[in-house]
Design an enzyme around this catalytic site. Sequence first.
Site, PDB file in Angstrom:
ATOM      1  N   GLN B 126       0.654  -1.240   0.228  1.00  0.00           N
ATOM      2  CA  GLN B 126      -0.168  -0.752   0.280  1.00  0.00           C
ATOM      3  C   GLN B 126       0.903   1.277   0.434  1.00  0.00           C
ATOM      4  OE1 GLN B 126      -2.466   0.627   3.568  1.00  0.00           O
ATOM      5  NE2 GLN B 126      -3.923   1.520   2.591  1.00  0.00           N
ATOM      6  N   TYR B 128      -0.071   4.474   0.363  1.00  0.00           N
ATOM      7  CA  TYR B 128      -0.803   6.159   1.019  1.00  0.00           C
ATOM      8  C   TYR B 128       0.117   6.389   1.930  1.00  0.00           C
ATOM      9  CZ  TYR B 128      -5.588   4.104  -0.301  1.00  0.00           C
ATOM     10  OH  TYR B 128      -6.893   3.811  -0.904  1.00  0.00           O
ATOM     11  N   SER B 129       0.649   6.077   3.011  1.00  0.00           N
ATOM     12  CA  SER B 129       1.463   7.792   4.491  1.00  0.00           C
ATOM     13  C   SER B 129       2.510   8.175   3.392  1.00  0.00           C
ATOM     14  CB  SER B 129       1.194   6.714   5.015  1.00  0.00           C
ATOM     15  OG  SER B 129       0.450   6.253   6.152  1.00  0.00           O
ATOM     16  N   GLU B 244     -10.575  -2.062   3.915  1.00  0.00           N
ATOM     17  CA  GLU B 244      -9.809  -2.093   4.726  1.00  0.00           C
ATOM     18  C   GLU B 244     -10.383  -2.389   6.078  1.00  0.00           C
ATOM     19  OE1 GLU B 244      -5.746   0.185   6.472  1.00  0.00           O
ATOM     20  OE2 GLU B 244      -6.843   0.872   6.353  1.00  0.00           O
ATOM     21  N   ASN B 374      -6.631   5.270  17.085  1.00  0.00           N
ATOM     22  CA  ASN B 374      -7.541   4.929  17.676  1.00  0.00           C
ATOM     23  C   ASN B 374      -8.303   6.262  18.020  1.00  0.00           C
ATOM     24  OD1 ASN B 374      -7.401   1.866  17.492  1.00  0.00           O
ATOM     25  ND2 ASN B 374      -7.278   1.858  20.474  1.00  0.00           N
TER      26      ASN B 374
END
Lengths: 388, 388, 364, 364
Positions: B126, B128-129, B244, B374
């Site tokens: 992935q 993305y970050s 996801e 979270n």
Amino acid sequence: MDLNFTLEESAFRAEVRNFVGEKLPAHIRDKVMNGVHLNRDDHILWQRILHQRGWGGPGWPREFGGPGWTPAEQYIFEEECAAAGAPRLISFGLKMIAPVLMAFGTPQQQQRFLPKIMAGEEWWCQGYSEPGAGSDLASVKTRAVRNGDFYVVNGQKTWTTLGQYADWIFCLVRTDPAAKKQNGISFLLIDMKSPGVTVRPIITLDGAHEVNEVWLEDVKVPAANLIGEENRGWTYAKFLLGHERTNIAGIGIAKRELARLKRIAAAEGRLDDPLFAARVAQVEIDLMALEITNLRVLAAESAAGREKKAPGPEASILKIKGTEIQQAITELMMQAVGAYALPFKQADIGPDYAANLGTGYCNLRKLSIFGGSNEIQKNIISQMILGL
Amino acid sequence: MDLNFTLEESAFRAEVRNFVGEKLPAHIRDKVMNGVHLNRDDHILWQRILHQRGWGGPGWPREFGGPGWTPAEQYIFEEECAAAGAPRLISFGLKMIAPVLMAFGTPQQQQRFLPKIMAGEEWWCQGYSEPGAGSDLASVKTRAVRNGDFYVVNGQKTWTTLGQYADWIFCLVRTDPAAKKQNGISFLLIDMKSPGVTVRPIITLDGAHEVNEVWLEDVKVPAANLIGEENRGWTYAKFLLGHERTNIAGIGIAKRELARLKRIAAAEGRLDDPLFAARVAQVEIDLMALEITNLRVLAAESAAGREKKAPGPEASILKIKGTEIQQAITELMMQAVGAYALPFKQADIGPDYAANLGTGYCNLRKLSIFGGSNEIQKNIISQMILGL
Amino acid sequence: MDFEFTEDQRALEDTVRRFVARDYTFEKRRAIRDSDPGWSREVWQGLADLGVLALNLDEDYGGLGYGPQETGLVMGAFGAGLLLEPYLAAAVIAPALIRRVASANFQEEWLPAIATGAAIVVLAHADARQAPVTEIGGNLSGRKAVVAHGGCADLLLVSARTARGETGLFAVTSGAEGVHLRDYPTLDGQRAADIVLSNAPAMRLDAGTHDATLEAIEAALDIGLAALCAEAVGIMDATVAATTDYLKTRQQFGQPIGRFQALQHRMADMLLHLEQARSMSYIAALHCTDPNRAARRRTLSAAKVTIGQACRFIAQNAVQLHGGMGMTDELILSHWFKRLTAIEMTFGDTDFHLQRFARLSRAA
Amino acid sequence: MDFEFTEDQRALEDTVRRFVARDYTFEKRRAIRDSDPGWSREVWQGLADLGVLALNLDEDYGGLGYGPQETGLVMGAFGAGLLLEPYLAAAVIAPALIRRVASANFQEEWLPAIATGAAIVVLAHADARQAPVTEIGGNLSGRKAVVAHGGCADLLLVSARTARGETGLFAVTSGAEGVHLRDYPTLDGQRAADIVLSNAPAMRLDAGTHDATLEAIEAALDIGLAALCAEAVGIMDATVAATTDYLKTRQQFGQPIGRFQALQHRMADMLLHLEQARSMSYIAALHCTDPNRAARRRTLSAAKVTIGQACRFIAQNAVQLHGGMGMTDELILSHWFKRLTAIEMTFGDTDFHLQRFARLSRAA
């Protein structure tokens, strides 16, 4: 580093302990030791006993008739009083308006008001909070309009603790509605016997009457009762809020209540329950740590000297932990007795010690809300100490 | 209301259990059961075994070669796999890019990529970050400039999980730097073997190499590898983020690890410690409740039908509690063995089961950070569910 | 697997909700609470007319033959309205116990009367520590402690130690000689009584097999526990909704306080507790009649732990987030707080059930 | 009452802080950690030259005659720098034990060598569960488990069950026959060893009175516990400061993440833990030499509980607030996390001390 008290301080502690042991009336002590609400007479009687001994203003400097104690001596005094089951000093006069009068009052105001506070002759209450304002104290809506030698005051105050007993109320009022929020506020002293002052009880979830609404309708207040300058009231208000937080950790009271918890838990056999015993141990440990933290803050304040007497943001640490500990103790006491904590205002059901535990738990929920909610205290810590 | 699975579902469960029991290689199971990191071959071997059975794409519809299972069947499948010690499916291909390809890919893209994902022939990661972006995924800085039939890509991705094994990476890239944040982003598929792609390991606090930095320097990417329309990539990205979060609660894994915790605690005699036993009981109870909560969310999604397949904000509840439970289990396992949890990467010191407990605790701290921290999940709950 | 309620069940819940909304407003409840008996026979008759007093009774005895799920729906609705009448004690626990223990004659005499509201029957089980109730020659002496709604009962089902050292169950008419009821309000506005028995005449109800009698009492209390869990979820639902609304409307520092992230996250935590509690209350309803005693009690303990912790967290934080308003008797919120506080301590508190769960899990 | 440190004490702390800042950078530490022995004799010699190895020794033996307060200051500074060398084991616990147990001859031989860094002496106390160390005919057999820095010791002080069934303390040369040292790194980057003794030659150190020997070992470990608490506070201080800085500089959604109230309140909670921990570490230093065994242990347990809970809360939340960066080996933060994790489990974890405190409080 030396965490022992000095010889002088220990002698002082013994002196206080002896005095309280001798002079505290048994009926008051029994109420305090069993979580029973005190009435006006109880408080006034104890204040007068202290005053006779010259201890009517424990935090006051000598020039205003106080004993001129160091912060450590004040701490010892309050701790011994709490341990022995003496009433908590009513702070509105002694710890709130008195320091404001000493710092900002005219000599006339000082002479008029201070001695009667110390002598337990006049009871004060606080007129800060207004309906809907909550933690946002500066959003004062109560109006005061100058009219010759008087102000005419209209508005409403709320959460006025023990206002039903009060002779005087110190109020934040808006004198310049055009000014921005913190500006345009003035600080007025109002006689509760003035026409137009109405006190209405607010009953809290424990069924008690501790707080009130105070309605002010066309109340005439002599201009001589203005503190300092008009429209600068927020300065005095903040000064007062700083002082409100002395002895905010409530160590002495928490120690007394912890001892009560341990007696109750032992009587109920709950210390044989390892989970319950661990919860009691946890709160005892938290309190040990907080006592040292409190003494550290006290020592730092003493070191900072007289000029900076109002507690700093560290007091927020003491407020949060102190209230959490006191709340935890009331909760554990209630849980320790189980079903017999449920009867409501029944003195003669179940064990003697059970009578006020349910309402005591409910009542102390206030601690994390009033006097600057614990959320506000965390804002203060993150901004003033951590710089976030 | 009926919390039992149907007869068909129970039969399906038995079928999965039998299959996994027979086909899961012992060396892989032993690693999983003892918290040992799996390598690329382990993952691929298991994916191929599943593929041979026709279960290579457990969440996929039949039209793309999947088994067309209901959400309940997928749940049962993952639970049985976890209980038996099968590897967690590598989600980047199966659960992230595959749904995007199915929904937005061209037929050519679907045919090119989907079969190899299911067959375990191509490994995806992935993109993305980016460094410094953290939870703010839309602040994409990696640039892609169209040049004829190619894009030329420059930038850096980070926290690329198992990127060292990957054949392909799906990337968010900025194609219109003038557009506002969420606009001007495109969604590109990049071959990791392309010149200019460099993978650098990030070693995490447990000493493991799971995540990577991926550097993209003048990487030529065929325009045919663009998903959907240019500058509309954020739409596809959000669609993917929804997917996801299927099986985000990790119930099956948590149950397996809880069983391991109880075995270890029993072996160490720690269940005789009432406090430790209570902590284990607490996590077991939390997991019982979460399992039902998870099934409730699943049932609501099934009821909502196929068109609304991406999990709603309720998935945030599952993410928070699920990660808290998994973290609590690793912490209790570590505490159960005490000192023998400390030797670092030493297989033969102390009891066998102790070897990976310290690093396991450290590793799982990631659960509350990655995949939407979270704190972000609580923002989602308060905004999307509570409307604050 | 199916989490939907049937149309019948939904209709039942709607009926009770409408009853609460229309006939059991907060003001009405306050008047009832402040009245001398602290509950309303008129409301009780209204519940009988609605049919909900017959919910758990067999159809043979004028009942509807429903079970814990329907009871849970009703209890949730009553929870939000903070019903002061003895529904849990008299319409859930007592009939469940009578059905398990008493003779056909006794059932025929009393169950239809329970269904019509003509008779209120309450179990008195927990002994005062210093004075357990014992039977001598068919009469009972001793003290029962904090019997929920014991004061309004026409008939008490009293557990007692028999002369043979076993547990027996006895019927005691509340007006009989030697029965002293000390009726009082409890923290949550409900009523309870200490019952002092001095050689009070009693009728043996059970067949005299110690284990079966104990198990029947336990079974009835387990059904009661599941119902209590559902009540708690109903209250917490209402509490979370009211607190969310408050955060949206209450302005401070120039914005709704619901904009403050620390409070948003606290609300998210409250919602997590609520949803976990709701899940466990479903499980409790489904398992509270499980004949496997150990499995049943393990599940119920898990439910009580989850729900007790949710009660505490939601109640405390709802008051906290309401600030001073949360402390006032004027808002229903503080009354929800007190009922949640009482529920946490009823039928064994969180610590008790956590440790019981640990024991039962280990044995399993 | 006075919380100020003396000028001498401040100077000592400054010296060690400067040493850490200049000679024990994070890069230097990483190189030492990755080296074969996992610690640096050169650094050890540097510490000897600074005089801190002599801190706790009597002046008669080349020591400075300082006590737990000074040790605490030094440990705090070492904590922030995550010293890998065996200061706690070899310069705090071992000398305290030798002074209490060993003969004047032994002290004269070993204490000056400890002060100069010439000899490293480490206590090996905890037995491996399956193979406790026992003495037969002056030789020792058995296994000591996870002995902190046992691998670098020249001399081991080994507790053993004697033939008479008592606890004795023995000196064992690490190179002696029958001594097998299994040296390994621990989670926190430090070193530990399992020590397998097979009929290893040993010299009895204590006078052979069981209770006195046990009490001496306990007393030395209690001094070590207070020092460990001070180390933890030093690490937590650094961790809280670094996390605060990170929140001020790290930008997300267009502002420093320290503007988010939920994170601000988390930081406030971390500060509360830190200040409570600091208070208890002062108390631990002052009471760790209290001859009243029960009072001393009660206080130390309270300190370990407070500090253990702070370790856990601060470590976990510091990583959480750093997000992905907190998970990387690259930042010192994750190394503080691991050391705090290890400290929580050293000398008895939080649950152990909470229960010991409860027992001792009840007995008091």
